[in-house]
Design a protein around this motif. Structure first.
Motif, short mmCIF file in Angstrom:
data_model
loop_
_atom_site.label_atom_id
_atom_site.label_comp_id
_atom_site.label_asym_id
_atom_site.label_seq_id
_atom_site.Cartn_x
_atom_site.Cartn_y
_atom_site.Cartn_z
N LEU A 68 2.94 -4.53 7.57
CA LEU A 68 3.95 -5.10 6.68
C LEU A 68 3.28 -5.83 5.52
O LEU A 68 3.77 -5.79 4.39
N ALA A 69 2.17 -6.50 5.78
CA ALA A 69 1.44 -7.17 4.71
C ALA A 69 0.91 -6.16 3.70
O ALA A 69 0.95 -6.39 2.48
N ILE A 70 0.41 -5.01 4.19
CA ILE A 70 -0.06 -3.96 3.28
C ILE A 70 1.10 -3.41 2.46
O ILE A 70 0.98 -3.20 1.25
N LEU A 71 2.23 -3.20 3.13
CA LEU A 71 3.42 -2.70 2.43
C LEU A 71 3.86 -3.65 1.33
O LEU A 71 4.26 -3.21 0.24
N GLU A 72 3.78 -4.94 1.60
CA GLU A 72 4.24 -5.94 0.63
C GLU A 72 3.24 -6.21 -0.48
O GLU A 72 3.58 -6.86 -1.47
N ALA A 73 2.01 -5.70 -0.33
CA ALA A 73 0.99 -5.89 -1.37
C ALA A 73 1.16 -4.87 -2.47
O ALA A 73 0.22 -4.18 -2.87
N SER A 74 2.38 -4.74 -2.95
CA SER A 74 2.71 -3.78 -4.02
C SER A 74 3.19 -4.54 -5.24
O SER A 74 3.61 -5.69 -5.14
N GLY A 75 3.11 -3.87 -6.37
CA GLY A 75 3.62 -4.47 -7.58
C GLY A 75 2.58 -4.49 -8.69
O GLY A 75 1.54 -3.83 -8.60
N PRO A 76 2.85 -5.23 -9.75
CA PRO A 76 1.93 -5.26 -10.90
C PRO A 76 0.57 -5.82 -10.52
O PRO A 76 0.47 -6.77 -9.74
N ALA A 77 -0.47 -5.21 -11.09
CA ALA A 77 -1.81 -5.78 -10.94
C ALA A 77 -1.94 -6.89 -11.99
O ALA A 77 -1.32 -6.81 -13.04
N PRO A 78 -2.77 -7.92 -11.76
CA PRO A 78 -3.66 -8.10 -10.61
C PRO A 78 -3.05 -8.85 -9.43
O PRO A 78 -3.73 -9.09 -8.44
N ALA A 79 -1.77 -9.26 -9.54
CA ALA A 79 -1.15 -10.02 -8.44
C ALA A 79 -1.18 -9.22 -7.14
O ALA A 79 -1.44 -9.77 -6.06
N ALA A 80 -0.93 -7.91 -7.23
CA ALA A 80 -0.96 -7.08 -6.02
C ALA A 80 -2.36 -7.03 -5.43
O ALA A 80 -2.52 -6.99 -4.20
N VAL A 81 -3.37 -7.02 -6.28
CA VAL A 81 -4.75 -7.01 -5.80
C VAL A 81 -5.03 -8.30 -5.03
O VAL A 81 -5.69 -8.29 -3.98
N GLN A 82 -4.53 -9.40 -5.54
CA GLN A 82 -4.74 -10.68 -4.87
C GLN A 82 -4.05 -10.71 -3.50
O GLN A 82 -4.61 -11.22 -2.51
N ARG A 83 -2.84 -10.15 -3.42
CA ARG A 83 -2.15 -10.11 -2.13
C ARG A 83 -2.90 -9.22 -1.15
O ARG A 83 -3.01 -9.53 0.04
N LEU A 84 -3.43 -8.10 -1.65
CA LEU A 84 -4.18 -7.19 -0.79
C LEU A 84 -5.49 -7.84 -0.33
O LEU A 84 -5.92 -7.66 0.82
N ALA A 85 -6.10 -8.63 -1.20
CA ALA A 85 -7.36 -9.29 -0.85
C ALA A 85 -7.18 -10.33 0.25
O ALA A 85 -8.12 -10.64 0.99
N ALA A 86 -5.97 -10.87 0.36
CA ALA A 86 -5.71 -11.91 1.36
C ALA A 86 -5.48 -11.35 2.75
O ALA A 86 -5.41 -12.11 3.72
N ILE A 87 -5.39 -10.03 2.88
CA ILE A 87 -5.12 -9.41 4.18
C ILE A 87 -6.43 -9.22 4.94
O ILE A 87 -7.43 -8.76 4.38
N ASP A 88 -6.43 -9.57 6.21
CA ASP A 88 -7.61 -9.41 7.05
C ASP A 88 -7.66 -7.96 7.55
O ASP A 88 -7.16 -7.63 8.64
N LEU A 89 -8.26 -7.09 6.75
CA LEU A 89 -8.33 -5.67 7.08
C LEU A 89 -9.49 -5.38 8.01
O LEU A 89 -10.52 -6.06 7.96
N PRO A 90 -9.37 -4.34 8.82
CA PRO A 90 -10.53 -3.88 9.59
C PRO A 90 -11.66 -3.49 8.64
O PRO A 90 -11.43 -3.08 7.49
N ALA A 91 -12.89 -3.60 9.12
CA ALA A 91 -14.05 -3.35 8.27
C ALA A 91 -14.01 -1.97 7.63
O ALA A 91 -14.37 -1.79 6.46
#
Length: 387
Positions: free
Chosen positions: A217-240
């Motif tokens: 759900l966090a990945i799904l919500e990391a959508s929208g205009p850059a760079p805000a979307a990049v920042q939301r994606l960067a905050a997600i603890d993704l697998p390596a």
């Protein structure tokens, strides 16, 4: 009076679903737009190739092009008795050229192309089964600078032909599969996840993923205009295993913003439809107020899963949609030449940018004749005059 001739003409004019005639002045307008796009590509160092309309099936649908099998018309070659396919996309053909005939050419290899493709059926957004493609491929480098070059070139080329309100929607089609692999999702669970993400259905994602739902759900919500979307994606603890895909996207966005800060860029990290053979940062091109996509592109390997393939990135523009994003064709400066006009004089007019139409017979109403033949001017002893 019999209506048989009328019915016969109507039958001749009838075309299969998804096919159409392009008439004046639209056919000329399309040719001019394609020429200007290719010129812009050439200015950036991309050299044109021209693959054939038809190829042997095994070559046309090899590697990543296997995903196009259901959209490809097949015919039998009467000479070789082998099956052939009519191309439904030109990118695999350019990839074939790069890995065979141009395999010894220096890398990075920059190629451009333009031509018609034919598909078995249309889609909801594009009913046409035959349409034009024009695009480029950058073969050899596997780095963010190459991805950014391609995206910036797409925007520049569209701007050169007058398209306004261009936006680039970025995605990384390898991101979600990498996360799913790291979590050891079953094929059934992944299929449910994929369907839910395709429909942007947060509830379905939560129902399908259970304890893993917050991550997706966090990945799904990391959508929208850059760079805000990049920042939301960067905050997600993704697998390596998924962090590399995120880093690639972040680098490409940074390079685009530096080179073209006014370009509208959005991010959709879960988009995968239509990007089945892409291996990295990919994108779709839209224009404000225009239905459908102007084009799409992204990173792939020229040989698909074949180890002899090379890293590549590129894009394809669809000329029918591109034309909808542009002003209509400008009225041509067409001048009617009276019978007997000196050929050298006509040549001089054409050199000045006039389009000449030679009258076949003398008439008492040359102005009316000029209008009848779609001319804006009539040649007189004092030069072209408006009609």
């Amino acid at each position: 009076m019999s209506d048989k001739p009328t019915k016969a003409l109507a039958a001749k004019a009838l075309l299969p679903t998804g096919l159409r005639d392009l008439l004046p002045p639209d056919a000329e307008h399309e040719a001019q737009v394609v020429g200007r796009l290719l010129k812009e590509f050439h200015r950036h160092g991309y050299e044109r190739v021209k693959p054939p309309l038809v190829e042997f099936e095994e070559g046309l649908l090899s590697g990543s092009a296997a995903t196009l099998a259901n959209q490809t018309f097949r015919i039998m070659d009467p000479v070789s008795q082998r099956m052939m396919g009519v191309r439904s996309d030109m990118t695999p053909q350019v990839a074939r050229i790069a890995t065979t005939r141009l395999r010894k050419a220096p890398r990075p290899l920059r190629l451009s192309y333009a031509g018609q493709v034919l598909r078995v059926k249309g889609t909801g957004l594009r009913q046409e089964r035959q349409f034009g493609q024009v695009g480029v491929e950058l073969i050899g480098p596997d780095r963010a600078e190459a991805d950014a070059e391609i995206i910036l070139l797409a925007a520049s080329a569209l701007g050169s032909v007058g398209a306004k309100g261009i936006s680039i929607d970025l995605t990384v089609p390898t991101l979600v599969p990498a996360v799913a692999q790291a979590l050891s999702l079953t094929e059934e669970d992944y299929a449910r996840l994929r369907a839910a993400l395709d429909h942007r259905d947060a509830k379905a994602v939560a129902d399908a993923m259970g304890p893993h739902a917050p991550l997706f759900l966090a990945i799904l919500e990391a959508s929208g205009p850059a760079p805000a979307a990049v920042q939301r994606l960067a905050a997600i603890d993704l697998p390596a295993v998924a962090r590399k895909a995120r880093a690639e996207l972040t680098d490409v966005v940074r390079l685009i913003e530096k080179a073209a800060p006014g370009l509208s860029v959005t991010i959709d990290p879960v988009e995968m439809r239509g990007f089945e053979y892409q291996t990295g940062v990919s994108f779709t091109i839209f224009a404000r107020g225009v239905r459908g996509e102007l084009g799409r592109g992204g990173r792939y390997r020229t040989g698909g899963a074949d180890p002899v393939g090379e890293p590549a990135t590129g894009f394809t523009l669809y000329t029918d949609t591109v034309l909808r994003a542009l002003p209509g064709p400008r009225p041509a400066r067409r001048v009617l030449l009276p019978p007997g006009t000196d050929y050298a004089e006509a040549q001089a007019l054409r050199a000045q940018g006039w389009y000449t139409v030679a009258a076949m017979d003398a008439t008492d109403d040359p102005v009316g004749e000029a209008r009848r033949l779609g001319c804006s001017h009539l040649l007189t002893p004092d030069g072209p005059v408006p009609v």
